[in-house]
Write an enzyme that holds these catalytic residues in place. Structure first.
Site, PDB file in Angstrom:
ATOM      1  N   HIS A 281      62.445   8.528 -13.659  1.00  0.00           N
ATOM      2  CA  HIS A 281      61.963   6.678 -13.898  1.00  0.00           C
ATOM      3  C   HIS A 281      62.349   6.429 -15.057  1.00  0.00           C
ATOM      4  O   HIS A 281      61.805   6.815 -15.970  1.00  0.00           O
ATOM      5  CB  HIS A 281      61.387   5.824 -13.167  1.00  0.00           C
ATOM      6  CG  HIS A 281      61.688   6.399 -11.376  1.00  0.00           C
ATOM      7  ND1 HIS A 281      61.022   5.571 -10.874  1.00  0.00           N
ATOM      8  CD2 HIS A 281      61.782   6.780 -11.007  1.00  0.00           C
ATOM      9  CE1 HIS A 281      61.174   5.081  -9.599  1.00  0.00           C
ATOM     10  NE2 HIS A 281      61.675   6.477  -9.433  1.00  0.00           N
TER      11      HIS A 281
ATOM     12  N   TYR B  74      55.339  -3.181 -10.150  1.00  0.00           N
ATOM     13  CA  TYR B  74      53.744  -4.048 -10.149  1.00  0.00           C
ATOM     14  C   TYR B  74      53.984  -5.791 -10.271  1.00  0.00           C
ATOM     15  O   TYR B  74      53.709  -6.220 -10.907  1.00  0.00           O
ATOM     16  CB  TYR B  74      53.359  -2.967 -11.631  1.00  0.00           C
ATOM     17  CG  TYR B  74      52.899  -2.108 -11.545  1.00  0.00           C
ATOM     18  CD1 TYR B  74      53.827  -1.373 -12.168  1.00  0.00           C
ATOM     19  CD2 TYR B  74      51.862  -1.517 -11.196  1.00  0.00           C
ATOM     20  CE1 TYR B  74      53.842  -0.095 -12.569  1.00  0.00           C
ATOM     21  CE2 TYR B  74      51.768  -0.204 -11.896  1.00  0.00           C
ATOM     22  CZ  TYR B  74      52.986   0.624 -12.327  1.00  0.00           C
ATOM     23  OH  TYR B  74      52.167   1.288 -12.252  1.00  0.00           O
TER      24      TYR B  74
ATOM     25  N   PRO C 174      43.833   2.758 -10.671  1.00  0.00           N
ATOM     26  CA  PRO C 174      45.195   3.811 -11.029  1.00  0.00           C
ATOM     27  C   PRO C 174      45.924   2.298 -11.235  1.00  0.00           C
ATOM     28  O   PRO C 174      47.407   3.013 -10.922  1.00  0.00           O
ATOM     29  CB  PRO C 174      44.879   4.059  -9.576  1.00  0.00           C
ATOM     30  CG  PRO C 174      44.582   3.407  -8.288  1.00  0.00           C
ATOM     31  CD  PRO C 174      43.070   2.887  -9.710  1.00  0.00           C
TER      32      PRO C 174
ATOM     33  N   LYS D  55      46.880   6.461 -14.992  1.00  0.00           N
ATOM     34  CA  LYS D  55      47.088   7.495 -15.935  1.00  0.00           C
ATOM     35  C   LYS D  55      46.178   8.533 -15.399  1.00  0.00           C
ATOM     36  O   LYS D  55      45.794   9.485 -16.076  1.00  0.00           O
ATOM     37  CB  LYS D  55      46.167   6.816 -16.634  1.00  0.00           C
ATOM     38  CG  LYS D  55      46.932   5.875 -17.361  1.00  0.00           C
ATOM     39  CD  LYS D  55      48.159   6.394 -18.514  1.00  0.00           C
ATOM     40  CE  LYS D  55      49.471   6.003 -18.532  1.00  0.00           C
ATOM     41  NZ  LYS D  55      50.681   7.027 -18.393  1.00  0.00           N
TER      42      LYS D  55
ATOM     43  N   TYR E 127      52.579   3.593 -20.884  1.00  0.00           N
ATOM     44  CA  TYR E 127      53.012   3.667 -19.746  1.00  0.00           C
ATOM     45  C   TYR E 127      53.413   5.608 -19.389  1.00  0.00           C
ATOM     46  O   TYR E 127      53.082   6.246 -18.484  1.00  0.00           O
ATOM     47  CB  TYR E 127      54.333   2.835 -18.427  1.00  0.00           C
ATOM     48  CG  TYR E 127      53.804   2.814 -17.504  1.00  0.00           C
ATOM     49  CD1 TYR E 127      55.128   3.764 -16.228  1.00  0.00           C
ATOM     50  CD2 TYR E 127      52.425   2.232 -16.886  1.00  0.00           C
ATOM     51  CE1 TYR E 127      55.479   4.195 -15.317  1.00  0.00           C
ATOM     52  CE2 TYR E 127      52.983   2.689 -15.377  1.00  0.00           C
ATOM     53  CZ  TYR E 127      54.125   3.393 -14.871  1.00  0.00           C
ATOM     54  OH  TYR E 127      54.572   3.562 -13.370  1.00  0.00           O
TER      55      TYR E 127
HETATM   56  P1  FAS Z   1      40.358  15.804  -7.112  1.00  0.00           P
HETATM   57  O1  FAS Z   1      39.212  15.217  -7.289  1.00  0.00           O
HETATM   58  O2  FAS Z   1      41.394  15.751  -7.263  1.00  0.00           O
HETATM   59  O3  FAS Z   1      40.091  17.980  -7.659  1.00  0.00           O
HETATM   60  C1  FAS Z   1      38.612  17.828  -7.564  1.00  0.00           C
HETATM   61  C2  FAS Z   1      38.585  19.602  -6.546  1.00  0.00           C
HETATM   62  O4  FAS Z   1      36.733  19.090  -6.863  1.00  0.00           O
HETATM   63  C3  FAS Z   1      38.068  18.483  -4.662  1.00  0.00           C
HETATM   64  O5  FAS Z   1      39.693  19.584  -4.109  1.00  0.00           O
HETATM   65  C4  FAS Z   1      37.257  18.762  -4.615  1.00  0.00           C
HETATM   66  O6  FAS Z   1      37.497  19.685  -3.202  1.00  0.00           O
HETATM   67  C5  FAS Z   1      36.441  19.623  -4.698  1.00  0.00           C
HETATM   68  N1  FAS Z   1      35.001  19.556  -5.139  1.00  0.00           N
HETATM   69  C6  FAS Z   1      33.980  18.762  -5.538  1.00  0.00           C
HETATM   70  N2  FAS Z   1      33.170  18.591  -5.934  1.00  0.00           N
HETATM   71  C7  FAS Z   1      33.281  20.304  -5.245  1.00  0.00           C
HETATM   72  C8  FAS Z   1      31.598  21.182  -4.962  1.00  0.00           C
HETATM   73  N3  FAS Z   1      30.884  20.515  -4.988  1.00  0.00           N
HETATM   74  N4  FAS Z   1      32.451  22.810  -5.609  1.00  0.00           N
HETATM   75  C9  FAS Z   1      33.316  22.825  -4.985  1.00  0.00           C
HETATM   76  N5  FAS Z   1      34.433  21.645  -4.878  1.00  0.00           N
HETATM   77  C10 FAS Z   1      33.789  20.478  -5.046  1.00  0.00           C
HETATM   78  N6  FAS Z   1      45.705   8.460  -9.901  1.00  0.00           N
HETATM   79  C11 FAS Z   1      46.495   7.867 -10.236  1.00  0.00           C
HETATM   80  O7  FAS Z   1      47.077   8.556 -11.353  1.00  0.00           O
HETATM   81  N7  FAS Z   1      47.459   7.605  -9.420  1.00  0.00           N
HETATM   82  C12 FAS Z   1      47.307   7.330  -8.412  1.00  0.00           C
HETATM   83  O8  FAS Z   1      47.769   6.103  -7.446  1.00  0.00           O
HETATM   84  C13 FAS Z   1      46.048   7.928  -8.021  1.00  0.00           C
HETATM   85  N8  FAS Z   1      45.408   7.456  -7.199  1.00  0.00           N
HETATM   86  C14 FAS Z   1      44.153   7.656  -6.106  1.00  0.00           C
HETATM   87  C15 FAS Z   1      43.383   7.545  -5.069  1.00  0.00           C
HETATM   88  C16 FAS Z   1      41.994   7.436  -4.527  1.00  0.00           C
HETATM   89  C17 FAS Z   1      41.352   7.933  -3.477  1.00  0.00           C
HETATM   90  C18 FAS Z   1      41.353   8.633  -5.780  1.00  0.00           C
HETATM   91  C19 FAS Z   1      39.970   9.336  -5.022  1.00  0.00           C
HETATM   92  C20 FAS Z   1      42.280   9.146  -6.824  1.00  0.00           C
HETATM   93  C21 FAS Z   1      43.079   8.475  -7.133  1.00  0.00           C
HETATM   94  N9  FAS Z   1      44.222   9.311  -8.530  1.00  0.00           N
HETATM   95  C22 FAS Z   1      44.699   8.772  -8.628  1.00  0.00           C
HETATM   96  C23 FAS Z   1      43.362   9.831  -9.205  1.00  0.00           C
HETATM   97  C24 FAS Z   1      43.082  11.132  -8.606  1.00  0.00           C
HETATM   98  O9  FAS Z   1      44.690  11.404  -8.822  1.00  0.00           O
HETATM   99  C25 FAS Z   1      42.747  12.392  -9.984  1.00  0.00           C
HETATM  100  O10 FAS Z   1      43.829  11.643 -10.936  1.00  0.00           O
HETATM  101  C26 FAS Z   1      43.154  13.902  -9.551  1.00  0.00           C
HETATM  102  O11 FAS Z   1      42.892  14.086  -8.770  1.00  0.00           O
HETATM  103  C27 FAS Z   1      42.246  14.942 -10.686  1.00  0.00           C
HETATM  104  O12 FAS Z   1      42.449  14.965 -10.035  1.00  0.00           O
HETATM  105  P2  FAS Z   1      41.319  16.354 -10.665  1.00  0.00           P
HETATM  106  O13 FAS Z   1      40.051  16.708 -11.856  1.00  0.00           O
HETATM  107  O14 FAS Z   1      41.841  18.075  -9.835  1.00  0.00           O
HETATM  108  O15 FAS Z   1      40.244  16.047  -9.046  1.00  0.00           O
HETATM  109  C1  PHB Z   2      51.836   6.129  -5.979  1.00  0.00           C
HETATM  110  O1  PHB Z   2      53.133   6.251  -5.895  1.00  0.00           O
HETATM  111  O2  PHB Z   2      50.255   6.335  -5.711  1.00  0.00           O
HETATM  112  C2  PHB Z   2      51.654   5.040  -7.422  1.00  0.00           C
HETATM  113  C3  PHB Z   2      51.748   4.562  -8.470  1.00  0.00           C
HETATM  114  C4  PHB Z   2      52.030   4.534  -9.790  1.00  0.00           C
HETATM  115  C5  PHB Z   2      50.783   3.887  -9.992  1.00  0.00           C
HETATM  116  C6  PHB Z   2      48.944   3.665  -8.581  1.00  0.00           C
HETATM  117  C7  PHB Z   2      49.832   5.077  -7.712  1.00  0.00           C
HETATM  118  O3  PHB Z   2      50.051   2.777 -10.640  1.00  0.00           O
END
Ligand code: FAS
Ligand code: PHB
Length: 389
Positions: free
Chosen positions: A72, A200, A292, A296, A384
């Site tokens: 994009h 947005y 989100p 980032k 961004y």
């Molecule tokens: P993660 O949380 O992805 O992974 C952590 C892992 O550790 C999981 O697999 C879990 O099972 C494991 N774990 C946890 N506790 C443990 C334990 N005690 N023992 C062993 N394993 C354990 N970011 C964006 O940029 N855009 C978004 O739109 C966006 N939407 C999101 C929506 C939600 C609901 C959430 C929670 C996050 C969102 N994020 C978004 C942020 C997300 O993308 C995170 O930045 C990303 O998952 C980070 O990755 P990890 O650091 O690997 O953590």
């Molecule tokens: C998404 O596609 O899930 C998304 C994209 C941009 C954002 C947040 C979420 O800022």
């Protein structure tokens, strides 16, 4: 079992770090408390910075992303019934890649299996030990027995609710947090996105975001109250509310269809300092959370991995601790700039229940200044697309 780096967490942080280490000949084991399918069932991020794209290429896991991802060159801000395009490529000479976190995770899992990486899923009571000394190890329970993994270092890649940060003595860690008074209600549906670039939207009824996973799969969000319940939101109600928050041209053009995922995510800003405790390093969401709005979260996990991998490579290659000693301050400098950007985007685009007239007028002035100033648009664009590592 003995390894060089024990990685707790098989999300993007743990898998990306594990693959970079494996490719560099540094032995590592990834342990997760849930199954591979459970991890792949989570719907999260959608926008990758060039830094993340580069790291996936370095990990040898970028093939499908380049084949199926959507580069994009711009993003749309919608307010007062109109679109305003931020020309990311023109202002920064950089793009972002639209490619779902689920796919990133899948590609890294496939690569890890193909290169013989050891991953232990469904591990119970995973616990880091001895990281303040010279003989760290991780224990976990499986099949009624307690298992031990001796290692040189532990990477806490276990997310916000993980065990790693909680294993650090309270006196050794300082946290900073801001919780926002609303959440995001999001859906996934196999319908063509309403726009070929992300929208947005700031609207008196609340924030909305139109994103996508492909040219046939849309990812839509609307700002909602924290006490909203998914069961009160039919698809029709969701689409009606989304269309009310968009300029009429988009609302009229929107193709709707049944959602196959619907969830509400709370929004918070959070940072734990430092990100290193002896032989334990906190990585990604284990150390920080952003709303989100700035896309980032996943991308910050990538830059943490970059810094830690460089440090570990230096340690095992030259027996120098300079890189790992610099990990925390180096990562935190970039983390806080992303926290600032994510907070500012959230403040600028959402409606706050307690915003008085003055606060609303400031928000409107900020949006007006942003879309009519090259300097302001460039500042948004460079944050961004991702600040340098
Ligand atoms: P993660 O949380 O992805 O992974 C952590 C892992 O550790 C999981 O697999 C879990 O099972 C494991 N774990 C946890 N506790 C443990 C334990 N005690 N023992 C062993 N394993 C354990 N970011 C964006 O940029 N855009 C978004 O739109 C966006 N939407 C999101 C929506 C939600 C609901 C959430 C929670 C996050 C969102 N994020 C978004 C942020 C997300 O993308 C995170 O930045 C990303 O998952 C980070 O990755 P990890 O650091 O690997 O953590
Ligand atoms: C998404 O596609 O899930 C998304 C994209 C941009 C954002 C947040 C979420 O800022």
């Amino acid at each position: 079992m003995r390894t060089q780096v024990a990685i707790i967490g098989s999300g993007p942080s743990g898998l990306l770090l594990g693959q970079l280490l494996t490719n560099a000949g540094i032995d590592n084991v990834v342990i997760d408390r849930v199954s591979k399918d459970y991890i792949l069932g989570r719907v999260r991020a959608g926008v990758l910075e060039e830094g993340m794209v580069g790291l996936l290429d370095s990990a040898g896991a970028g093939g499908r992303m380049h084949a199926e991802g959507l580069p994009h060159e711009g993003v749309l801000l919608a307010f007062d019934g109109q679109d305003h395009r931020i020309d990311l490529l023109g202002l920064t000479d950089k793009r972002v890649m639209v490619y779902g976190q689920t796919e990133v995770t899948h590609d890294l899992m496939d690569k890890r299996e193909a290169t013989g990486g050891v991953t232990i899923y469904d591990a119970g009571n995973v616990t880091p030990h001895g990281f303040a000394g010279d003989q760290p190890y991780v224990t976990y329970e499986m099949d009624g027995a307690t298992h031990r993994i001796d290692c040189d270092f532990i990477a806490g890649c276990d997310g916000y609710h993980g065990i790693s940060r909680k294993s650090v003595p309270e006196s050794a860690i300082k946290t900073f947090e801001k919780v926002y008074p609303f959440g995001w209600l999001g859906i996934l549906a196999d319908v063509p996105p309403v726009s070929h670039e992300l929208i947005y939207a700031n609207h008196p009824r609340g924030f909305a975001l139109c994103s996508m996973r492909s040219e046939t799969r849309s990812r839509y969000y609307i700002q909602c109250a924290l006490d909203e319940r998914i069961e009160d939101w039919s698809d029709d109600r969701f689409y009606d509310e989304l269309r009310r928050r968009l300029p009429s041209a988009h609302a009229e053009a929107m193709v709707t269809g049944p959602s196959f995922e619907k969830s509400i995510a709370p929004l918070r800003s959070f940072v734990a300092e430092p990100m290193r405790f002896g032989k334990l390093f906190l990585v990604g969401d284990a150390a920080h959370i952003v709303p989100p709005t700035g896309a980032k979260g996943l991308n910050l996990a990538a830059s943490d991995v970059h810094y830690l991998f460089e440090g570990l490579q230096e340690f095992y290659g030259e027996r120098s601790t300079a890189g790992i000693d610099a990990y925390s301050p180096r990562a935190l400098k970039r983390v806080w700039k992303a926290e600032r950007f994510s907070w500012s985007m959230t403040m600028m685009l959402h409606r706050f229940p307690d915003t008085e007239g003055f606060g609303q007028k400031i928000q409107e002035a900020e949006l007006d200044y942003l879309v009519h100033s090259t300097a302001a648009s460039t500042a948004l664009a460079e944050n961004y697309v991702g600040l340098p590592y």
